[in-house]
Each structure stands twice: as structure tokens, then as C-alpha cells.
Write a protein that holds these residues in place. Structure first.
Motif, PDB file in Angstrom:
ATOM      1  N   ASP A 106     -15.887 -14.312   4.417  1.00  0.00           N
ATOM      2  CA  ASP A 106     -15.987 -14.539   3.054  1.00  0.00           C
ATOM      3  C   ASP A 106     -17.172 -15.537   2.774  1.00  0.00           C
ATOM      4  O   ASP A 106     -17.752 -16.036   3.780  1.00  0.00           O
ATOM      5  CB  ASP A 106     -14.758 -14.732   2.301  1.00  0.00           C
ATOM      6  N   GLU A 107     -17.335 -15.875   1.693  1.00  0.00           N
ATOM      7  CA  GLU A 107     -18.376 -17.003   1.325  1.00  0.00           C
ATOM      8  C   GLU A 107     -17.973 -18.331   1.971  1.00  0.00           C
ATOM      9  O   GLU A 107     -18.994 -19.248   2.406  1.00  0.00           O
ATOM     10  CB  GLU A 107     -18.786 -16.963  -0.123  1.00  0.00           C
ATOM     11  N   TRP A 108     -16.845 -18.534   1.669  1.00  0.00           N
ATOM     12  CA  TRP A 108     -16.263 -19.877   2.356  1.00  0.00           C
ATOM     13  C   TRP A 108     -16.823 -19.876   3.771  1.00  0.00           C
ATOM     14  O   TRP A 108     -16.648 -21.155   4.309  1.00  0.00           O
ATOM     15  CB  TRP A 108     -15.110 -20.238   1.822  1.00  0.00           C
ATOM     16  N   SER A 109     -16.712 -18.838   4.495  1.00  0.00           N
ATOM     17  CA  SER A 109     -16.932 -18.827   5.801  1.00  0.00           C
ATOM     18  C   SER A 109     -18.233 -18.935   6.206  1.00  0.00           C
ATOM     19  O   SER A 109     -18.649 -19.302   7.548  1.00  0.00           O
ATOM     20  CB  SER A 109     -16.703 -17.486   6.501  1.00  0.00           C
ATOM     21  N   ASP A 110     -19.326 -19.146   5.418  1.00  0.00           N
ATOM     22  CA  ASP A 110     -20.692 -19.228   5.634  1.00  0.00           C
ATOM     23  C   ASP A 110     -20.709 -20.598   6.576  1.00  0.00           C
ATOM     24  O   ASP A 110     -21.627 -20.718   7.311  1.00  0.00           O
ATOM     25  CB  ASP A 110     -21.576 -19.202   4.473  1.00  0.00           C
ATOM     26  N   ILE A 241     -10.684 -17.499  -5.245  1.00  0.00           N
ATOM     27  CA  ILE A 241     -10.045 -18.795  -4.739  1.00  0.00           C
ATOM     28  C   ILE A 241     -10.331 -18.700  -3.194  1.00  0.00           C
ATOM     29  O   ILE A 241     -10.099 -17.575  -2.589  1.00  0.00           O
ATOM     30  CB  ILE A 241      -8.758 -18.819  -5.407  1.00  0.00           C
ATOM     31  N   ALA A 242     -10.598 -19.538  -2.653  1.00  0.00           N
ATOM     32  CA  ALA A 242     -10.854 -19.797  -1.180  1.00  0.00           C
ATOM     33  C   ALA A 242      -9.664 -19.446  -0.240  1.00  0.00           C
ATOM     34  O   ALA A 242      -9.781 -18.747   0.746  1.00  0.00           O
ATOM     35  CB  ALA A 242     -11.316 -21.339  -0.772  1.00  0.00           C
ATOM     36  N   GLY A 243      -8.425 -19.691  -0.720  1.00  0.00           N
ATOM     37  CA  GLY A 243      -7.364 -19.242  -0.090  1.00  0.00           C
ATOM     38  C   GLY A 243      -7.096 -20.310   1.377  1.00  0.00           C
ATOM     39  O   GLY A 243      -6.112 -19.924   2.007  1.00  0.00           O
ATOM     40  N   ARG A 244      -7.812 -21.211   1.557  1.00  0.00           N
ATOM     41  CA  ARG A 244      -7.593 -22.211   2.952  1.00  0.00           C
ATOM     42  C   ARG A 244      -6.654 -23.165   2.223  1.00  0.00           C
ATOM     43  O   ARG A 244      -7.130 -24.236   1.903  1.00  0.00           O
ATOM     44  CB  ARG A 244      -9.055 -22.441   3.277  1.00  0.00           C
ATOM     45  N   THR A 245      -5.523 -22.860   2.444  1.00  0.00           N
ATOM     46  CA  THR A 245      -4.748 -23.854   1.932  1.00  0.00           C
ATOM     47  C   THR A 245      -4.013 -25.050   2.899  1.00  0.00           C
ATOM     48  O   THR A 245      -3.153 -25.984   2.596  1.00  0.00           O
ATOM     49  CB  THR A 245      -3.309 -23.372   1.157  1.00  0.00           C
ATOM     50  N   PHE A 255     -11.548 -13.700   6.511  1.00  0.00           N
ATOM     51  CA  PHE A 255     -11.417 -13.324   4.971  1.00  0.00           C
ATOM     52  C   PHE A 255     -10.277 -13.961   4.575  1.00  0.00           C
ATOM     53  O   PHE A 255      -9.147 -13.540   4.856  1.00  0.00           O
ATOM     54  CB  PHE A 255     -11.346 -11.660   4.877  1.00  0.00           C
ATOM     55  N   PHE A 256     -10.381 -15.142   3.794  1.00  0.00           N
ATOM     56  CA  PHE A 256      -9.025 -15.749   3.331  1.00  0.00           C
ATOM     57  C   PHE A 256      -9.200 -15.728   1.782  1.00  0.00           C
ATOM     58  O   PHE A 256      -8.346 -16.032   1.251  1.00  0.00           O
ATOM     59  CB  PHE A 256      -9.101 -17.271   3.618  1.00  0.00           C
ATOM     60  N   VAL A 257     -10.209 -15.174   1.224  1.00  0.00           N
ATOM     61  CA  VAL A 257     -10.491 -15.234  -0.169  1.00  0.00           C
ATOM     62  C   VAL A 257      -9.809 -14.238  -1.049  1.00  0.00           C
ATOM     63  O   VAL A 257      -9.163 -13.242  -0.267  1.00  0.00           O
ATOM     64  CB  VAL A 257     -11.943 -14.815  -0.630  1.00  0.00           C
ATOM     65  N   ASN A 258      -8.946 -14.664  -2.276  1.00  0.00           N
ATOM     66  CA  ASN A 258      -8.022 -13.941  -2.955  1.00  0.00           C
ATOM     67  C   ASN A 258      -8.728 -14.086  -4.119  1.00  0.00           C
ATOM     68  O   ASN A 258      -9.707 -14.950  -4.584  1.00  0.00           O
ATOM     69  CB  ASN A 258      -6.682 -14.576  -2.979  1.00  0.00           C
TER      70      ASN A 258
END
Length: 816
Positions: A106-110, A241-245, A255-258
Motif C-alpha cells: 500500500d502507499e504507506w509501504s513506499d 487509514i494506514a492500519g499500522r496500529t 497491504f495494511f490499509v483499510n
């Protein structure tokens, strides 16, 4: 997609990609099926090899080659979800296209992906293997943890979403060029707008002062904008939302995003500061229940599904905080290329990129090209920027006072709304009285095989008015009309002359709908006939107007009470009632004319909406609205037609349902002294019969919907040599451009395209085609100084248009 300037070691890049795949299991996972069941197979690191292609590429082919690399599909059962295409434009000019499938990232993984790739490349270019600390978890560990979490809290979180999203609109009206159009191509495009550094700093300060996040600030602003553009009070927005809690996930690719649905309540015209408080409360609750996947929320809420519409929301909103900007790759100067896929995920997708303190922000708006055009999207982005600047200057401004028009639009509105004609202060009964005094013997009405002069028509209206006055009719009372078309015009004029408002009832509608309308409007009584009264709901006490001579007001001396089996009575004349052939008296004369002079703000009619989106709603039209409408049509339609024809006594045909507020447009020609032809029920429903009637009666004015006009054209209307009215009006729905151009090209014909919600006294907008001599039309004219001054009233709250009325005009920005 990045363009690298400098010597790039391709062998080091290929090996570095293999290293990164070995580090992150998600990047070396295939998705295979056994007996129709999918499963994940993690390829051992030693066997994981990314797709890697290199080619020389001329500059002129770059865009096409990059597009091909971006769109080439993955076969996830065979391919690993990462590949690289390297395009060499010169010895030290290279484009690297790193394509990752969304199932694995996902985009946060970039950030962790590029950081690991840069480190691995540097080590491989130096001839050594990369050394990095082992990741605390892999993606498979996360999935097991997620499964346990949902087992423990999933039902509680689903209950929250089912409760929070209950009753939410399935679709909101958006300010698009083609709302509701089929998304046939699925294409998207993006417009970019900069928020200057000063505006960006003010927004950061406002967020800090109100103790909200920047995302919450943009959510409130987007909801306020859509609300001001007609989307209603209940605005659902989607948000990633990033989903990396857990911090253990920070450096992991996967892929963590929700997707969350954020419901924004804009009702009650709050200040923007108050709206921020509402947004904060709702957003924090959403974040506490962010773990349940979006698809399960959709299943729980179970909205109506359409193949080309995203469920639960149509507008996505994102906020990216990127103070470090785009990183350089491989230690070389890097320019990042557009990574837009060209595929529309939502109708509108707003993304704000925050480059950090001391720098500007960028607003990106991706839009579905099937639904809107680039100019409209760019204008929408400008409106949002303008709204943000207003709330920074004064966050306590009410949402309803926020300007959404551009300076150019406000200037145009000022020009178009500059009224160079005096207000029409006469009511409809007074206008009719003046026509009767001027031309009492002129033909006025042709209906049901009978023709009446203005004197005779006024007499029949007087009879109805006195009949209703005997039963208590007066200002702010409502009289239902369930009559054949041939009797409707005298009845409408009679109700208005009594001071009451009329409620048109279609006898073909179900009795339950008629009962609801009568009860909701508080009708005093219903004028009907013996035949039609049988289909009316019980207890409405119909007053019968039958075909007996006395019913028309031409033989009142013979009138006697007749009792209908349902309790209805035929009209009974009052003592001293004026004969039908007598001259109408002055307004207020008890022996003739208008029994009551209606106030401009008094109700003139009640029109109910179809109820296709819920319960039908009654909309009250005022005498002032009808007077304004008459003045506008007299100046913009009727007067030019009289001058073009060089004669008085034009003929207008009435071919619309009287339950439709647009039915007033041909009635206005009657008030201007012209002859009105009311097509009967059979002719109105038969395009061929209506065409024959128009030709036989030499009709000068025809008003139909674009859909009905196409039916008429199918039956030969506008064919060479066929008679065509000198004035053709279309309205009630959007007029296709080819049809409008054809109307404007007809020789000797003046075309008019008129539109307005029922709440705006029929017309709020008009465009006029060239005159019969080819002269160019003037600027659009509006009967209501649209979009600022409405002339109707809400049938629910009985208020004028003000902030606390719940109705909002769909698609009309309310200027301030």
C-alpha cells in the motif's frame, strides 16, 4: 516511476530488488488455487526473482512505454507482485518503473520499500551484501494477529458501523457535469491546485488552535463544500487509514490499509468551528473501530448495490504529510513521474499533500471522466481552496455563509441578476381582471370542445371562488382539485380568486397517495366530478363540478343542491351572485371580481414531489412567485413572440399534467391575453394526436420536456414542410446539446430552455435561442434572481428559504 540522472548500475539494481523481496515475504508471495480455493504460497527467498526488463527508449516513446509498463497485468498465480521496467534514454538518463501489485503493498509501504531498496543498491554497487536488522514480524504474522483481533472485537466493531451508518444516504448529489451517467470507460483524470504558503500556515494554525488533525480539518472543509453545492446535510466520505496500529509494522511492506466511512453532519447551519467539533468526535469514534475490513462493513450495512457505483460513499478524501518531499534514488538526482493509472476509483477523490511548515500544500482532485469534465473539476478544486481561505480568516462563520462562487461567477451573477424591469405587483386574479377589462370578448380558453372568451372564463372562475368562499376558503387554506383537464383552468383561477391555494390531484394516482397529500396539505375540500369523485379517498368531502349548465357558471339561477353518495355537493349560488356573462367588478367588490386580495406572500398552490426517493413532499408556491414568473415570461418569451408574429391573439397549447409546476408556463400566455388550448387526456398522451392538434389549431407556443419532444420528432415534428410553432420551450429535465442546437437552428422559431426546482416557482434558469431573424439572445434571465432569491416556500416547515429550512436545491450553489 522515476527518472534517474547519472550512471545507474543495472546489475546492482536487479540484485537489490531480489534482496528486498527476500526481506519482505509479501513481495514474494504467489496466490494460487486448489479445487477453486485460493491460498498464498510464500516463495523461498533464494527462488524469488523479480520481473526485470530493460530496453532503449526514444524520448518521444517514453509516455507510451511507461503507460504500458503501468497497465501490464499480473498473473498472481505465476508472477511475483513486483517487477521493474528500465528504459534507457541516454547513457546517464534512465527511467525506472517499479510496479507493485496492490495485493502486496500500500502507499504507506513506499517508505520502507524505498529505504530498503536504496540501502541494498548501495551495498550491491559497492560489491557487498546488504546488512540490516531482521524484521520483528512478517506479513503472515500480521494476518494471524488480525484474525485473532477480529474474532475478539469484530462483532462489536461491526455493530458500531451498522449503528453509525444507519439511515445514511445511498448516494449524494454531486456537482458533476453528468451525474448518474454510466461509467462506461472508467477513465479518470487529475487536476492540481496549490494552496499558497500563507494559506497552508493558516490552516496548520487553525488545526492546532481547534485541536484537530489536518485530516479532520480537510474533512470538514470538503463536507462543507459539498453541502454548499447541494449534496445535502448528511455527507459520507471515504478515507484510507494506514492500519499500522503496532510499531512493529512500521518497517514492513504489505497491504495494511483499510477504508473508513466518515459521516459528516452539516445540519443546522453550524459555524465551521462547530463543524470541526462534530468531525473530530465522529472521526475519533471511527478510528477506534478501524480494524474491521471495509467489505465486511458493506455486508453489515447492506446498501443498494450498483455495478458502477462505490457502496456507502462516492467521494474519497486523503491527507499526506510529506515534509521530506520525494526521495532521491540510488544516490542520484531523481525526478518522480506521474503514477496515475487513469482508472477512476471514485466519482471524486480529494488528496491534500502537505509539504511541511514553510512550504505550500498541493490539492489533487482525481475525478471520473465519464461524469465530469476537466474545467468543472478544476473549478471545484478552486472552490475548496477559496472555502479554506475563508475559514482560516474566520472559523466562526456559519457554513451557510461560506462563499463557493468564484469572483468571475459572482460578477456574472451580479450582471444577470441586475433587474431592469419593475416588479410585477399584481396577483394572478388582478392580472386576469385587467385582461378582461381590456379585451372581454377575445378568445381565452379552448378545452373539451368548448371555447370561452375572457369574460366567460372570468365568470366561471367567479362562480368557483364564491362557491369556495361559502365553504370557508381564504388565504392559507388549501383546496384539492381532482378534475378532468377541461375543467382545470377555471377551477385554478377560481381557487386563486378566492384567496386559497390549490392542490392538483391526479385521479390516476393510488388512493393512498391522494389521501396522504390531502392530509399533509390540510385540504379544506376537493373540487371534483361525480365520476372522478368515486376514486377519491373517503372522508375528503368532494364538492362536485359536473357538466350541468350551472356548473360552468352560465346558468346559476337553475342551480340546486345535489348530494353525492359520498357526501359531496354540487355548487350552490350565493344570493346576488353575478351572472357568467357579466363584467367582472373591481377587486374586492362583493358583487363581482376578487372576493379577497391575496397577499404576495400568501400560498397560491401546493405541488407534491413524486416521492421516488422517499415520502412525497409538498412545496408551497406563492402569489409573489407566480407574479414574478409572469413578468419574466412576458418580457423574455411572450413579448418577443408578439413582436415576431406582428399580431395579438397567439395560441398556446397546454399538454402537461396540472400536477407539474411547469404547467404554469402555458397558463401565463392566457394571462397575457392570448388563447390557451388545453389538450384533453387522450391527446396529451398521444404524440401523433398532439401533432395533429398543433397543426389544426395553428398553435404558436409549445412547451414539452426534451423526452416528449423526441417522441414528437419521431412522429414527424420538425419535418420539412410541417407546421412548427413560432415558440418552442423545453424543460423539466436536461436538454441534450444536439437537440438544443437543432431547435436553435429552426428558421422562424425562438427556442427556450427553462429549468427550476419546484421550490423556485417553476423556473430558476433560462437560456434563450436566437430570434427568428437570427439575432443573438441576451444573457440568461431568471425569474428568481437565481441562485440567490428563492420564491417558493417549503411545504414541510411552511417557511421562506432561510438557513433553518431543511430543503436545499440540488446542484445549485447558494451564493452569498
Amino acid at each position: 516511476m522515476s527518472r534517474i540522472r547519472g550512471p545507474l548500475d543495472l546489475d546492482a539494481l536487479r540484485t537489490a530488488l531480489t534482496d528486498v523481496m527476500g526481506r519482505h515475504e509479501a513481495l514474494r508471495t504467489r496466490f494460487e488455487t486448489v479445487d477453486g480455493e485460493p491460498y498464498q504460497r510464500i516463495v523461498p527467498a533464494a527462488e524469488a526473482v523479480p520481473g526485470f526488463r530493460t530496453a532503449d527508449c526514444p524520448e518521444e516513446e517514453l509516455a507510451a512505454r511507461v503507460g504500458e509498463a503501468r497497465r501490464r497485468p499480473f498473473d498472481l498465480a505465476v508472477d511475483l507482485p513486483l517487477r521493474a521496467d528500465v528504459l534507457r534514454l541516454g547513457p546517464e538518463d534512465t527511467v525506472v518503473a517499479l510496479v507493485l501489485h496492490h495485493i502486496a503493498t500500500d502507499e504507506w509501504s513506499d517508505r520502507p520499500f524505498l529505504a530498503d531498496l536504496n540501502r541494498a543498491y548501495a551495498d550491491r554497487a559497492a560489491g557487498r551484501e546488504p546488512e540490516w536488522a531482521a524484521l520483528p514480524v512478517q506479513y503472515a504474522d500480521y494476518t494471524l494477529w488480525q484474525e485473532r483481533l477480529l474474532a475478539e472485537a469484530g462483532e462489536r466493531q461491526l455493530a458500531h458501523w451498522a449503528r453509525t451508518l444507519r439511515g445514511m444516504p445511498e448516494e449524494i448529489p454531486l456537482p458533476l457535469d453528468r451525474p448518474g451517467a454510466a461509467r462506461t470507460t472508467g477513465r479518470s483524470a487529475v487536476v492540481r491546485t496549490a494552496l499558497p504558503q500563507a494559506s497552508a500556515a493558516a490552516l496548520r494554525e487553525l488545526a492546532a488552535t481547534r485541536q484537530v488533525s489536518m485530516f479532520m480539518l480537510f474533512q470538514a472543509a470538503t463536507a462543507a463544500l459539498l453541502h454548499r453545492l447541494g449534496a445535502g446535510d448528511d455527507i459520507p466520505l471515504g478515507a484510507p487509514i494506514a492500519g499500522r496500529t503496532d510499531s512493529a509494522l512500521d518497517d514492513l511492506v504489505g497491504f495494511f490499509v483499510n477504508t473508513l466511512v466518515l459521516r459528516t453532519d452539516v445540519s443546522g447551519d453550524p459555524s465551521f468551528a462547530e463543524l470541526l467539533g462534530r468531525v473530530k468526535e465522529a472521526a475519533l469514534a471511527a478510528f477506534e473501530h478501524q480494524d474491521v475490513p471495509f467489505d465486511r462493513v458493506v455486508e453489515a450495512v447492506n446498501p443498494a448495490r450498483l455495478a458502477d457505483r462505490n457502496p456507502l460513499f462516492q467521494v474519497m478524501l486523503g491527507y499526506h504529510h510529506r515534509p521530506d518531499g520525494d526521495p532521491d534514488l540510488f544516490g542520484l538526482p531523481t525526478r518522480w513521474l506521474d503514477t496515475d493509472t487513469g482508472a477512476a476509483k471514485f466519482d471524486l477523490d480529494f488528496t491534500v499533500v502537505d509539504h511541511g511548515p514553510g512550504r505550500e500544500m498541493t490539492l489533487l482532485l482525481e475525478y471520473a471522466a465519464d461524469l465530469t469534465d476537466a474545467g468543472t473539476a478544476a473549478l471545484l478544486a478552486r472552490r475548496l481552496v477559496g472555502l479554506l481561505e475563508q475559514v482560516c480568516a474566520d472559523p466562526w462563520r456559519t457554513v451557510g455563509s461560506l462563499r463557493v462562487l468564484t469572483g468571475e461567477e459572482e460578477a456574472a451573477a451580479a450582471r444577470w441578476n441586475a433587474t431592469d424591469r419593475p416588479l410585477e405587483r399584481r396577483s394572478v386574479p388582478e392580472i386576469l381582471d385587467d385582461v378582461v377589462r381590456t379585451t372581454p370578448g377575445a378568445p381565452a380558453l379552448a378545452a373539451g370542445g368548448e371555447r370561452l372568451t375572457f369574460r366567460e372564463l372570468a365568470g366561471r372562475a367567479d362562480a368557483v371562488a364564491r362557491l369556495l368562499a361559502e365553504r370557508g376558503a381564504g388565504p392559507e387554506t388549501v383546496v384539492g382539485l381532482a378534475l378532468p383537464r377541461r375543467l382545470m383552468v377555471p377551477a385554478i383561477l377560481g381557487v386563486l380568486r378566492s384567496g386559497a391555494a390549490y392542490l392538483p390531484l391526479d385521479p390516476g394516482h393510488p388512493a393512498a397517495r391522494l389521501e396522504f397529500m390531502l392530509r399533509d396539505a390540510g385540504a379544506l375540500c376537493v373540487l371534483s366530478t361525480a365520476d372522478l369523485a368515486r376514486g377519491l379517498p373517503g372522508g375528503c368531502g368532494p364538492v362536485l363540478l359536473d357538466e350541468a349548465p350551472s356548473a360552468g357558471g352560465t346558468d346559476r339561477a337553475d342551480r340546486a343542491d345535489r348530494t353525492h353518495k359520498d357526501g359531496g355537493t354540487a355548487p350552490r349560488p350565493a344570493d346576488g351572485q353575478r351572472a357568467a356573462g357579466g363584467d367582472p367588478g373591481d377587486p374586492g367588490d362583493p358583487q363581482g371580481g376578487v372576493p379577497v386580495r391575496p397577499a404576495p406572500s400568501s400560498a397560491a398552490y401546493v405541488i407534491f414531489t413524486s416521492g421516488s426517493t422517499g415520502t412525497p413532499k409538498g412545496v408551497v408556491g406563492t402569489h409573489r412567485g407566480l407574479s414574478n414568473l409572469f413578468a419574466a415570461h412576458r418580457d423574455d418569451l411572450i413579448g418577443p413572440a408578439e413582436r415576431a408574429a406582428g399580431r395579438a391573439g397567439l395560441r398556446a397549447v397546454h399538454a402537461a399534467s396540472f400536477s407539474f409546476d411547469g404547467s404554469w408556463e402555458p397558463l401565463l400566455w392566457l394571462l397575457a391575453g392570448h388563447e390557451l388550448h388545453v389538450a384533453d387526456e387522450a391527446v396529451m398522451a398521444d404524440p401523433a394526436a398532439l401533432l395533429a392538434y398543433v397543426a389544426a389549431e395553428r398553435i404558436d407556443f409549445l412547451d414539452v420536456t426534451p423526452t416528449y419532444l423526441r417522441e414528437l420528432i419521431h412522429h414527424g415534428f420538425l419535418a420539412p414542410g410541417s407546421p412548427v410553432p413560432g415558440v418552442i420551450a423545453v424543460g423539466g429535465e436536461a436538454t441534450p446539446a444536439p437537440l438544443w442546437e437543432r431547435l436553435c437552428g429552426l428558421p422562424g422559431v425562438r427556442a427556450h430552455d427553462l429549468y427550476g426546482p419546484t421550490e423556485c416557482a417553476v423556473d430558476a434558469y433560462g437560456r434563450h435561442g436566437p430570434g427568428p431573424d437570427g439575432s443573438a439572445p441576451g444573457p440568461p434571465r431568471s425569474t428568481t434572481s437565481a441562485p440567490m432569491s428563492w420564491t417558493g416556500r417549503c411545504g414541510r416547515c411552511r417557511l421562506g428559504w432561510r438557513a433553518n429550512c431543511t430543503w436545499r436545491a440540488r446542484g445549485w450553489p447558494a451564493a452569498t
